[in-house]
Design an enzyme around this catalytic site. Structure first.
Site, mmCIF file in Angstrom:
data_model
loop_
_atom_site.group_PDB
_atom_site.id
_atom_site.type_symbol
_atom_site.label_atom_id
_atom_site.label_comp_id
_atom_site.label_asym_id
_atom_site.label_seq_id
_atom_site.Cartn_x
_atom_site.Cartn_y
_atom_site.Cartn_z
ATOM 1 C CD GLU A 141 -2.814 -1.174 -0.051
ATOM 2 O OE1 GLU A 141 -3.073 -0.098 -0.641
ATOM 3 O OE2 GLU A 141 -3.214 -2.277 -0.470
ATOM 4 C CD GLU A 217 -3.462 -3.305 -6.877
ATOM 5 O OE1 GLU A 217 -2.833 -3.851 -5.941
ATOM 6 O OE2 GLU A 217 -4.032 -2.202 -6.740
#
Length: 303
Positions: A141, A217
């Protein structure tokens, strides 16, 4: 301040291209709406207002929707400790830390820039992961914040939001507009044109965002694995979280699906046949395969 997260020129290029194409689409969309509605002031004011709201308040909107709240180091010492160590290692400013009271095991980062970023984890994630696994997820993150792709996704998703709102507005105006409006062929044609253009814009922005989201991602997985030096921990977290999400009740998953582009793993239940085609994330197998390669580069097993 330049972070120590591994740079990704392909991610930077893809973000630039996506924003450029969406910018062209946005200008064309506004121009068509002005031509159809014959009121440039109304269209520009509404579009600019929604863009500003999404840009400035995206973090608050996401936290509110996901029942998250900012927590202090006294409330969550372990969580803050992991983020402190990662930020020190990555040489980046520490974002605000939030916790969402949801059983759905997941995490997300949001905010318009590194100085206004928030990293939020759910209580379901905290309860399920081991410390090394949690570190891998949080590094993932934080890499979104360091690479600035959180802000890009926030801005990019705006066009889809406004186009979706226009489709709903046109649909309900036609459905509940009253007998006079339904009988007015010019008004009906105008509403249909607005709905058609908005639907086309929404579909194009949908595809562009998902193409960028899937790559970002993979970039975050790679950056997190290289920063922590433990791709095995991230692979374990991915496997565990993906398996547990499949057992979360469908009703709970629906609440979170609007934020799939921001999540560590998508909130998709079992039997989602369109998951691979329209998913905001690459498949679990693709992510584990990449971590396996990174493990080979580092000389460590991924599992």
């Amino acid at each position: 301040m330049r972070s120590r997260f591994a740079p990704d020129r392909q991610l930077t290029a893809r973000m630039g291209l996506t924003l450029f194409l969406l910018g062209l689409l946005y200008v064309a969309f506004v121009a068509v709406l002005i031509a159809l509605l014959k009121s440039w002031i109304l269209v520009v004011v509404i579009a600019a207002g929604l863009l500003a709201a999404q840009y400035w308040f995206s973090d608050r909107i996401a936290l509110f929707a996901m029942h998250g709240r900012i927590v202090t180091p006294e409330e969550q010492p372990q969580l803050h400790g992991v983020i402190d160590r990662l930020c020190a290692t990555a040489n980046m400013p520490k974002p605000r830390v939030a916790v969402s009271e949801m059983d759905l095991p997941n995490a997300f980062a949001t905010g318009r820039n590194a100085d206004h970023a928030v990293v939020c984890v759910t209580t379901g994630l905290l309860r399920r992961l081991e410390p090394e696994e949690l570190e891998g997820v949080l590094a993932h993150e934080l890499s979104h914040v360091a690479h600035r792709d959180v802000a890009v996704i926030t801005i990019a998703s705006f066009l889809g939001v406004i186009a979706g709102l226009m489709v709903r507005f046109a649909f309900y105006s036609q459905l509940f507009g009253g007998r006079d409006r339904r009988d007015d062929q010019n008004t009906a044609a105008l509403l249909f044109a607005v709905m058609a253009v908005s639907a086309l814009v929404y579909a194009l922005s949908f595809l562009l965002i998902r193409a960028l989201s899937r790559y970002r991602e993979l970039a975050a997985d790679r950056a997190a694995a290289l920063l922590t030096g433990r791709p095995s921990a991230l692979a374990s977290a991915l496997t565990k979280v993906t398996g547990d999400i499949a057992r979360i009740p469908t009703q709970d998953l629906r609440t979170a699906q609007a934020f799939n582009a921001f999540f560590f793993t998508p909130a998709l239940g079992p039997g989602s046949t369109v998951a691979n085609l329209f998913s905001t994330h690459p498949t679990l197998e693709r992510r584990l395969e990449q971590l396996e390669k990174i493990s080979a580069e580092l000389g460590r097993p991924a599992r």
